[in-house]
Structures are given as structure tokens and as C-alpha cells.
Design a protein around this motif. Sequence first.
Motif, short mmCIF file in Angstrom:
data_model
loop_
_atom_site.label_atom_id
_atom_site.label_comp_id
_atom_site.label_asym_id
_atom_site.label_seq_id
_atom_site.Cartn_x
_atom_site.Cartn_y
_atom_site.Cartn_z
N ARG A 52 28.92 -42.08 -50.58
CA ARG A 52 29.33 -43.31 -51.29
C ARG A 52 28.97 -43.15 -52.77
NH1 ARG A 52 31.93 -43.71 -47.69
NH2 ARG A 52 32.21 -45.34 -46.12
N PRO A 53 29.71 -42.26 -53.47
CA PRO A 53 29.33 -41.92 -54.85
C PRO A 53 29.43 -43.10 -55.83
CG PRO A 53 31.43 -40.90 -54.25
CD PRO A 53 30.89 -41.52 -53.00
N GLU A 54 30.18 -44.14 -55.46
CA GLU A 54 30.35 -45.25 -56.41
C GLU A 54 29.21 -46.28 -56.30
OE1 GLU A 54 32.04 -44.65 -53.77
OE2 GLU A 54 31.89 -46.46 -52.55
N VAL A 55 28.40 -46.17 -55.23
CA VAL A 55 27.34 -47.16 -55.04
C VAL A 55 26.15 -46.83 -55.94
CG1 VAL A 55 25.66 -48.07 -53.37
CG2 VAL A 55 28.03 -47.66 -52.67
N PRO A 56 25.69 -47.79 -56.77
CA PRO A 56 24.57 -47.51 -57.67
C PRO A 56 23.25 -47.34 -56.92
CG PRO A 56 25.18 -49.82 -57.83
CD PRO A 56 26.22 -49.17 -56.95
N ILE A 57 22.43 -46.42 -57.41
CA ILE A 57 21.10 -46.20 -56.83
C ILE A 57 20.06 -46.59 -57.87
CG2 ILE A 57 19.51 -44.47 -55.92
CD1 ILE A 57 21.91 -42.87 -55.00
N VAL A 58 19.26 -47.64 -57.56
CA VAL A 58 18.29 -48.15 -58.52
C VAL A 58 16.88 -47.76 -58.07
CG1 VAL A 58 17.35 -50.24 -59.59
CG2 VAL A 58 19.79 -50.09 -59.06
N PRO A 59 16.17 -46.95 -58.88
CA PRO A 59 14.81 -46.57 -58.50
C PRO A 59 13.79 -47.63 -58.88
CG PRO A 59 15.46 -45.38 -60.47
CD PRO A 59 16.61 -46.29 -60.12
N VAL A 60 12.83 -47.87 -58.00
CA VAL A 60 11.73 -48.80 -58.28
C VAL A 60 10.42 -48.09 -57.97
CG1 VAL A 60 10.65 -51.00 -57.70
CG2 VAL A 60 13.13 -50.82 -57.68
N TYR A 61 9.51 -48.09 -58.94
CA TYR A 61 8.19 -47.50 -58.69
C TYR A 61 7.20 -48.62 -58.42
CZ TYR A 61 4.31 -44.23 -58.99
OH TYR A 61 3.23 -43.45 -58.69
N LEU A 62 6.57 -48.56 -57.25
CA LEU A 62 5.60 -49.58 -56.89
C LEU A 62 4.19 -49.02 -57.07
CD1 LEU A 62 7.24 -50.74 -53.56
CD2 LEU A 62 7.23 -52.00 -55.71
N HIS A 63 3.33 -49.84 -57.69
CA HIS A 63 1.93 -49.42 -57.81
C HIS A 63 1.00 -50.51 -57.30
CE1 HIS A 63 -1.92 -49.67 -60.03
NE2 HIS A 63 -2.05 -48.51 -59.44
N GLY A 64 -0.01 -50.12 -56.55
CA GLY A 64 -1.06 -51.06 -56.16
C GLY A 64 -0.98 -51.54 -54.72
N LEU A 65 0.23 -51.55 -54.14
CA LEU A 65 0.34 -52.09 -52.78
C LEU A 65 -0.37 -51.20 -51.76
CD1 LEU A 65 3.87 -53.19 -53.55
CD2 LEU A 65 2.23 -54.76 -52.55
N GLY A 66 -0.47 -49.90 -52.09
CA GLY A 66 -1.24 -49.00 -51.23
C GLY A 66 -2.72 -49.32 -51.27
N LYS A 67 -3.16 -50.00 -52.33
CA LYS A 67 -4.55 -50.44 -52.38
C LYS A 67 -4.71 -51.73 -51.59
CE LYS A 67 -6.38 -50.18 -56.70
NZ LYS A 67 -6.31 -50.29 -58.17
N VAL A 68 -3.68 -52.59 -51.67
CA VAL A 68 -3.74 -53.87 -50.96
C VAL A 68 -3.81 -53.63 -49.45
CG1 VAL A 68 -2.44 -55.95 -50.41
CG2 VAL A 68 -2.53 -55.14 -52.76
N LEU A 69 -2.91 -52.78 -48.95
CA LEU A 69 -2.86 -52.54 -47.50
C LEU A 69 -2.46 -51.09 -47.24
CD1 LEU A 69 -3.08 -54.18 -44.80
CD2 LEU A 69 -0.60 -54.30 -44.82
N PRO A 70 -3.43 -50.17 -47.30
CA PRO A 70 -3.08 -48.77 -47.06
C PRO A 70 -2.80 -48.52 -45.58
CG PRO A 70 -5.43 -48.97 -47.45
CD PRO A 70 -4.85 -50.34 -47.59
#
Lengths: 314, 211
Positions: B143-161
Motif C-alpha cells: 500500500r505505497p500510497e498510505v502514509p507512515i507516521v513514526p512516533v517515538y515514545l519515551h518513559g512508558l517503559g519506566k511507568v510499566l516495564p
Amino acid sequence: MIAGLRIDPTVAWALAALIVVLVVAEAAVIYLRRSKPERDWTELKLRIHSWWVIVIAGGIALVLNPIAVLVVLAVVSYLALKEYLSVVPTRRADRAVLLIAYLAIPTQWWWIAQEQYGFFIIWVPVYLFMVVPAMMVLRGEVSGFLRALGTLHWGLMLCVFAIGHVAYLFVLPEEGQAGPGGAGLLLLLLILTQGNDVAQYVWGRIFGRHKIAPSVSPNKTVEGFVGGLVITTIVAGLIGPLLAPLSWPMALWVGALMAVSGFFGDLTVSAVKRDIGIKDTGTLIPGHGGVLDRIDSLIFAAPLFFHFMRYFYY
Amino acid sequence: MWRLLFHWLVTKPLMLLFVGLHVRNPERLPMTGPAIVVANHNSHADTVALTSLFPSRILHKVRPVAAADYFMSSKAMAWFSTRCMGILPFDRHARERGEDPLTGCIEALDRGCILILFPEGSRGEPERLQRFKKGICHLAKRRPEVPIVPVYLHGLGKVLPRGAFLPVPFFCDAFVGPPLADRPEDTDAFVEALEGAMAKLVEGTRFPEWD
């Protein structure tokens, strides 16, 4: 003073005066934007808008209910501690210890609501001083032990012990006495410390020449510090006798004490931020940064003001 | 209905009071499908955090892609996963049976859904990025026309690893990036481009030590 609330006329006048100050500040921003449109005034505008929220929310809590005031201050303490623990290095092994550290807030506020001064004053420096390392020892992780322990306990002193003094101030006066009572003490402390921040900033921006602590906070100047000290002392002499049972010479002393201790609280948090390598402790208050950035001048000023008042008057 | 209840009673209060999620560039999040949001994966809280970023009116379009063998393992789990979280079950063993594992994702995209995908596969060591898996490349190619949006999450691994039961409050960050511009045909090159885009989101940001 937990039961039965009346909004004291002096407190009402003080709140009204704060709103007038904010209206003047808004007008000043409009003037500055017109006269110097080339400069960016967004941050100043955000700052003042945040002040509106703080003054209105605080005012509503004061009028609403004494419990509401304590709850608001407990939330401030929680947010400050969460900010602190989010920016300092922590160990994965200490997750359970951190949860216990958070529980220090409801317990400390329970002593405050019960007016159990004895427990309030030793809860963090004696009991948590023991419980936190005991829990860490049981976790068994010794690498980085001292750093983790020191970091956590200092954070508790900062966010729970010191901010707890702001809350206890509110219940310090005896119930049923005439006058502005705890609300007056609280307002006096907040107006003096926060006003000192503003006065220091403005004087520093206008007359600042000599840096006072260049490696810690390059924006702080001798001129700003002295200007803050003078203005805060005068303001304290004017409003101190109205909001608290202070004679005016004593009020002048309080003003000077607040200016100096506020300055060192501010610098201490700045040094911590420099050490960690961050600019702000958070992003919760637009224009100001985090909660800790806003209350940094209270960390020494609140306990000092509290014990000054308690020793001489209560 | 369950999903909206969960959204307002659990997700929102949790993210507002307990975690405190600070989103950088929220305007970059796709608000209409089809779109794919990819994020790093450290915690079960990641899915909750990402879904909390979408308004309730398009929540039914937002589908976190999750391993069927884990999230559909029991009846209660399956009910929670599909009804409250709205997951799109992903069969990790489909290929061994000669089936196409991406059928569900493709169908959902064609219906205009916003997929939430964790290309690391499972939750890795908290706060450490693992190598991305290849599934996302095949999806991007088909599906080459579908946009891919990257999100970097920080901290949630500390909240609930991984492996922890009790969450601990920390302020967390979500860095939303622009849609992936470079989408090479070659799978390895694609993985590298995506990993590079994720790394770029947090370039120069200092996170406190945690180990």
C-alpha cells in the motif's frame, strides 16, 4: 482552621489586588507589543496567562473550601515529585521504592489535615529517612545505592517536606480567630516569593550588569537580586501587617528573608537542572516550564517563613 | 461503546493524571485513514498512550495491531483486547501455514483505518530500541500510497516495564514525526530508513539514566 469557612475581607481584597496586577500586566504586554513589535513577546504573554490560571484556581480553592486548598497543594506536591523523578536518574530496581515515595504525599497531607505537627515535622526527615533506604536494601541492588538514595531523599525534602510547609501554613492559625488566618499567611508567602521572582527578573532586565552566579544561572545579576530584595522588603512592610499578625518592622524582616531564601531556592534548582543537562523540569505551565521551575523559590522560603511565624506568633 | 467508556474512564484519566504525556508536534498525527502509525515498544502502556492521542470520534478507526497468540489467548483477554482496546489481531504463525499474515492489516487500511504498529514486535528491554521486524516493509510495499507516521515514545517503559504489575507515575514524551518520505523497495534499506527516522525524532534529546 479546617472546619467552617468565611472568606476574610482582607483575603478578598488581596485576591482582587492580584487580579488588578494581572490586568496591568496584560495592558503592559499590549503596550510592549505595539511599541516593540520586532521582539517576541509570546513567552511573556504565556507566562501571564499561566498566572491567570494559577490566581483564579487558587482563588476558587480559597473561597470554596479549606480541604480544596489542601488538595490543590497536594496535587502540586505530586506533580513536582513526578517531575523531579522523571528528570533525575533512577534505577529500575527502585520502582517499588518510588511508589512508596509517592505515598509520602498522602500521608504527609494527612498529618497536615489532622494538624499533627509532631508527625508532620519528622515524617520525611526521620521516618522516610529510614523507610526509603530500608526498602532499597531489601531490593538488594547496591550499585549506585548512595546516589539513588541521596537523589530520592532530597527530592522528598524538596517536593513533600518543603511544599508540605506551604500547606501546614494554611492550618497553622487557631480556628475561630478573627483576621485573615491561614489564607492570609499563604497569600503573603506566595505574593512575596513569586513577587520577588518577578521583581528580580524585571530589575535584572533593566539594570542588570554584574552576573551574580554565572556558572549556575547566567541571567541572574547583582542588580536584579538587590532590586528584588528592596522591593520585596517594602511590599512585605506594606502588606505583611494586613495579611498576618506581623508588626511592620517584623514584616520588613520577613520580606528580606523571603527575598534571600527565594533567591537561593531558585539557584539551587537551577544548579540541579544544569547538572542533569536540562533547561526546564517540565512543560506543564506554558511560559514558565514545569511545576518545579515555578515553585523553586519556595523550597527554602516556605519552611523559613513557616518557622518564623510559628516561633514568634503561634 | 466499551471502547468509548474505556477511553473516557481509563485511558484519558490515566494519561492525564497518572502519566502526564507530553506530545511534540501533535498536528502531525493522521486524523483520517488510511494511515499507519509506527512506534517503539516498551510497555503495554504504549498502546494506551498512542490511542489516547486520537479524538473519540475517530477512535473506532484506530486499530492497534497486536499479536493474536498473546492478546487473544483467553476469552477474557480477547474480550478486553478487541472490545476495550480495539486491537487488530495479528497471527504471527500464519506464514508457517502458508497463509498471508497481512490480510487483516490490508483490509483494515482499505476500509480507511489508522493502524498502530510496533515494528519491534514484542516489548523489548525497556527504554532500548531493538531491531525492527520486516512486516511493516511488506505492508508499505503493498500500500505505497498510505502514509507512515513514526512516533517515538519515551518513559512508558519506566511507568510499566515488561514483567511489572504496578505502574509508577513518570512524565512521558511522545515525539511525532512527519510521514516517512523515503520508502526504499529493499526490506533492509526500508528498516534502516524507518529506524533512522525514529532516531532523528529524539536527536539531541537527553533522557535521564534508567537501568
